[in-house]
Write an enzyme that holds these catalytic residues in place. Structure first.
Site, short mmCIF file in Angstrom:
data_model
loop_
_atom_site.label_atom_id
_atom_site.label_comp_id
_atom_site.label_asym_id
_atom_site.label_seq_id
_atom_site.Cartn_x
_atom_site.Cartn_y
_atom_site.Cartn_z
N HIS A 213 -2.38 -50.33 55.20
CA HIS A 213 -3.79 -49.91 55.30
C HIS A 213 -4.62 -50.62 54.23
O HIS A 213 -5.75 -51.03 54.48
CB HIS A 213 -3.93 -48.40 55.13
CG HIS A 213 -2.99 -47.60 55.99
ND1 HIS A 213 -2.01 -46.82 55.46
CD2 HIS A 213 -2.88 -47.52 57.33
CE1 HIS A 213 -1.34 -46.25 56.46
NE2 HIS A 213 -1.85 -46.67 57.60
N CYS B 198 3.09 -39.84 76.72
CA CYS B 198 3.77 -39.70 75.43
C CYS B 198 2.88 -38.88 74.50
O CYS B 198 1.74 -39.26 74.23
CB CYS B 198 4.07 -41.04 74.78
SG CYS B 198 4.68 -40.84 73.08
N CYS C 287 9.45 -43.61 76.14
CA CYS C 287 8.27 -44.22 75.50
C CYS C 287 8.66 -45.51 74.79
O CYS C 287 9.60 -45.51 73.99
CB CYS C 287 7.66 -43.24 74.49
SG CYS C 287 6.48 -44.05 73.39
N HIS D 12 7.95 -44.79 70.81
CA HIS D 12 8.70 -43.76 70.10
C HIS D 12 10.14 -43.60 70.57
O HIS D 12 10.91 -42.86 69.98
CB HIS D 12 7.97 -42.42 70.19
CG HIS D 12 6.65 -42.45 69.48
ND1 HIS D 12 5.48 -42.82 70.09
CD2 HIS D 12 6.34 -42.20 68.18
CE1 HIS D 12 4.50 -42.78 69.21
NE2 HIS D 12 4.99 -42.42 68.05
N HIS E 268 -0.81 -46.55 52.80
CA HIS E 268 0.18 -47.45 52.19
C HIS E 268 -0.32 -48.88 52.17
O HIS E 268 -1.48 -49.15 52.52
CB HIS E 268 1.54 -47.31 52.87
CG HIS E 268 1.56 -47.68 54.33
ND1 HIS E 268 1.13 -48.88 54.81
CD2 HIS E 268 1.98 -46.97 55.42
CE1 HIS E 268 1.30 -48.93 56.12
NE2 HIS E 268 1.79 -47.78 56.52
N CYS F 238 2.01 -40.83 71.22
CA CYS F 238 1.03 -41.91 71.40
C CYS F 238 -0.30 -41.34 71.90
O CYS F 238 -1.32 -42.02 71.85
CB CYS F 238 1.49 -42.93 72.43
SG CYS F 238 2.97 -43.83 72.02
N LYS G 69 8.88 -44.48 56.60
CA LYS G 69 9.23 -43.33 55.76
C LYS G 69 10.73 -43.09 55.78
O LYS G 69 11.31 -42.77 54.75
CB LYS G 69 8.52 -42.08 56.32
CG LYS G 69 7.24 -41.78 55.61
CD LYS G 69 6.87 -40.32 55.86
CE LYS G 69 5.38 -40.12 55.71
NZ LYS G 69 4.84 -39.11 56.60
N LYS H 14 10.99 -53.32 58.43
CA LYS H 14 9.76 -52.63 58.78
C LYS H 14 9.51 -51.52 57.76
O LYS H 14 10.45 -50.85 57.34
CB LYS H 14 9.93 -52.03 60.19
CG LYS H 14 8.60 -51.75 60.83
CD LYS H 14 8.71 -51.16 62.20
CE LYS H 14 7.42 -50.40 62.41
NZ LYS H 14 7.32 -49.60 63.56
N1 MSP Z 1 -6.98 -45.02 63.73
C1 MSP Z 1 -6.58 -46.25 64.28
C2 MSP Z 1 -7.71 -47.26 64.24
C3 MSP Z 1 -8.97 -46.84 64.91
S1 MSP Z 1 -10.22 -48.02 64.69
C4 MSP Z 1 -11.45 -47.53 65.68
C5 MSP Z 1 -5.38 -46.80 63.50
N2 MSP Z 1 -5.20 -46.31 62.27
S2 MSP Z 1 -3.97 -46.64 61.30
O1 MSP Z 1 -4.02 -45.67 60.24
O2 MSP Z 1 -2.77 -46.73 62.05
O3 MSP Z 1 -4.27 -47.96 60.55
C6 MSP Z 1 -4.52 -49.12 61.15
C7 MSP Z 1 -4.63 -50.28 60.21
O4 MSP Z 1 -3.60 -50.37 59.21
C8 MSP Z 1 -4.51 -51.52 61.05
O5 MSP Z 1 -5.44 -52.48 60.71
C9 MSP Z 1 -3.08 -51.93 60.80
O6 MSP Z 1 -2.82 -53.25 61.08
C10 MSP Z 1 -2.90 -51.60 59.34
N3 MSP Z 1 -1.49 -51.50 59.06
C11 MSP Z 1 -0.69 -50.41 59.11
N4 MSP Z 1 0.58 -50.80 58.78
C12 MSP Z 1 0.61 -52.13 58.55
C13 MSP Z 1 1.57 -53.05 58.06
N5 MSP Z 1 2.82 -52.72 57.86
N6 MSP Z 1 1.14 -54.32 57.79
C14 MSP Z 1 -0.17 -54.70 57.91
N7 MSP Z 1 -1.08 -53.86 58.36
C15 MSP Z 1 -0.69 -52.64 58.92
O7 MSP Z 1 -4.70 -47.64 64.03
#
Ligand code: MSP
Length: 502
Positions: A22, A127, A145, A148, A19, A130, A316, A313
């Site tokens: 990412h 958890c 947790c 969660h 989304h 997590c 889903k 926030k």
């Molecule tokens: N898999 C771990 C990272 C491992 S790195 C060795 C992870 N993955 S994640 O799919 O959760 O994606 C993380 C990235 O997406 C982060 O940089 C995170 O900040 C970003 N974002 C996910 N949702 C976000 C927002 N709502 N806003 C900004 N960035 C966010 O963590």
């Protein structure tokens, strides 16, 4: 051999589809990589997917497919989105790549040998979502947790620990001697205080999680997903060869699966770009693991903020998750890319709203950059049908270009993408003002040569604008350059058609 500038995104979990959040981290790295490449820097831009762990196993089971099928599917979705969003990554790593798994196992065994990993046992609360243990001080009242808000599970199990406690002092010294490592500066104290508060050894294996990299010398354990994931930054850079001991031939075969890399040319990374919620993993655990391996540490870890959507926030359950591809299909990928980095100072949290998107689109893109381009080309074409390759401009114009470019470069050095765009838009607004003040369409009646000089000068300046916007808006930057290039002037549709209010 010269060192490349090595830039990484986090690797994304494949338990659900990508989304806006990412996309944000990834576009940031893309903008920076494109800017550096424009400057002639040899960039290596890595991204990828994080594919092990109980959560992913669960998502796959919920869909009735094997973890392998599921991870293949979602990982491909990430790749497809990056294509749509025009992400110019050089390498894509998946933690299920056999070569990566091999490096993870080799590192584990190496640290086991050096005493940095040892077998112990854990009793306490865990958890499942997590995939993490929580102690009294971290959990909510009643053993809940904190993430969660679900009851934690009581566990007693054998686990391997990484001697994180050993690296408390070395980490603090490193932070002190490398003030750029923890970026932006306002996020440094939280980490320093956390480390000063004392580090406990970290459990780095699970016996209940099947979907993970098995410990080579004790396959009843799989390796903790974060330990596995962080290693991607070096496994993708070709760290394997010199880490693996024993049967060289076997290693060579497995590691050949990673495109031959010259590790020294890439490592240490110049920048790990991460979201603020995973800053600690990257600035405490990861450098400690590298210290244990005797490897140099990344030069900088930069944490950006989080997006909410219309004040909420993204989730889903709320159904407000923004799909950047959908937004791009409607308004153009480039305007979406640019918006995300103009709206919020990079590093801070921000809120995405359609009103703000439309306002900025119309003000910065349609009325400012787009309008200037069509106006000037239109007016010039009335006086001469052809644009020259070289346009002579006054010294003040040259100086202003140089000053603007210097300001842009400084902003990039601070990763202040919002400021980069601010400089570009302000520069373009000044050009619009110049046209409004000098009124070439009127001047042309009495002094056609003077009018033409002004217009061509503004054309020359816009060639710079086109170059500057390209890291943010690659397709539009190229299109703008094409329209401004030497040759017959043509009639074009607007670069940024205005978005109607309703
Ligand atoms: N898999 C771990 C990272 C491992 S790195 C060795 C992870 N993955 S994640 O799919 O959760 O994606 C993380 C990235 O997406 C982060 O940089 C995170 O900040 C970003 N974002 C996910 N949702 C976000 C927002 N709502 N806003 C900004 N960035 C966010 O963590």
């Amino acid at each position: 051999m010269t060192k490349k500038t090595y830039i990484t995104t986090p690797i994304y979990y494949v338990n659900s589809v990508p989304h806006l959040g990412h996309a944000y981290t990834t576009i940031a790295c893309d903008i920076l990589s494109r800017h550096l490449r424009q400057k002639g820097v040899d960039v290596r831009f890595l991204t990828g997917t994080d594919e092990h762990g109980a959560n992913i196993e669960k998502s796959a089971a919920a869909k009735g497919v094997s973890p392998k099928e599921w991870t293949d599917e979602v990982s491909a979705k990430y790749k497809a989105l990056w294509k749509t969003l025009n992400i110019s990554y050089d390498a894509f790593i998946r933690t299920t790549d056999p070569a990566h798994e091999h490096v993870v196992q080799a590192i584990f065994e190496k640290l086991l040998k050096s005493g940095d990993i040892y077998l112990g046992s854990y009793s306490g609360k865990y958890c499942v979502s997590c995939e993490q243990y929580y102690d009294e001080s971290e959990m909510l009242e009643g053993g809940i947790c904190p993430v969660h808000k679900k009851p934690l599970t009581e566990v007693h199990e054998e686990t391997y620990f990484f001697k994180l406690s050993r690296y408390e002092k070395p980490l603090l010294t490193y932070y002190q001697e490398h003030p750029d490592f923890l970026s932006p500066k306002y996020r440094a104290n939280e980490i320093i205080n956390f480390v000063k508060g004392g580090l406990r050894d970290l459990s780095v294996t699970r016996t209940k999680v099947k979907w993970g990299v098995p410990v080579k010398s004790n396959p009843a354990h799989t390796i903790y997903v974060w330990f596995d994931a962080l290693i991607n930054y070096i496994s993708a850079a070709g760290a394997g060869m010199f880490l693996c001991e024993g049967d060289k031939a076997e290693h060579e075969e497995k590691l050949a699966l990673i495109k031959a890399e010259n590790f020294d040319q890439l490592w240490p990374a110049d920048l790990h770009m991460v979201g603020k919620e995973i800053f600690r993993f990257h600035t405490v655990i990861w450098p400690a693991v590298l210290m244990a391996l005797g490897m140099p540490l990344p030069k900088k870890v930069f944490a950006h903020g989080w997006w909410t959507v219309e004040g909420e926030k993204m989730s889903k359950t709320l159904g407000n998750v923004i799909d950047p591809a959908e937004l791009g299909a409607k308004y153009g990928v480039d305007p979406v890319r640019a918006f995300l980095f103009r709206e919020v100072p990079f590093g801070q949290d921000g809120d995405f709203s359609m009103t703000s998107f439309k306002n900025r689109y119309n003000a910065d893109l349609a009325n400012n950059i787009g309008n200037l381009l069509s106006r000037t080309l239109n007016m010039v074409s009335k006086q001469q049908p052809q644009l020259p390759q070289v346009i002579d401009v006054d010294v003040e114009v040259v100086e202003k270009i140089a000053a603007t470019e210097a300001a842009i470069d400084r902003a990039y050095e601070e990763l202040a993408f919002d400021k980069v765009l601010e400089h570009i838009y302000a520069y373009s607004a000044d050009l619009n003002k110049k046209i409004a003040d000098t009124k070439p369409w009127e001047l042309a009646k009495t002094d056609p040569e003077g009018a033409l000089k002004i217009l061509l000068e503004v054309i020359a300046c816009q060639r710079k604008t086109a170059e500057w916007i390209t890291p943010f808006m690659p397709t539009i930057g190229a299109e703008m350059s094409k329209r401004l290039a030497a040759g017959p002037i043509e009639k074009y549709a607007p670069l940024f058609p205005r978005i109607a209010d309703k």
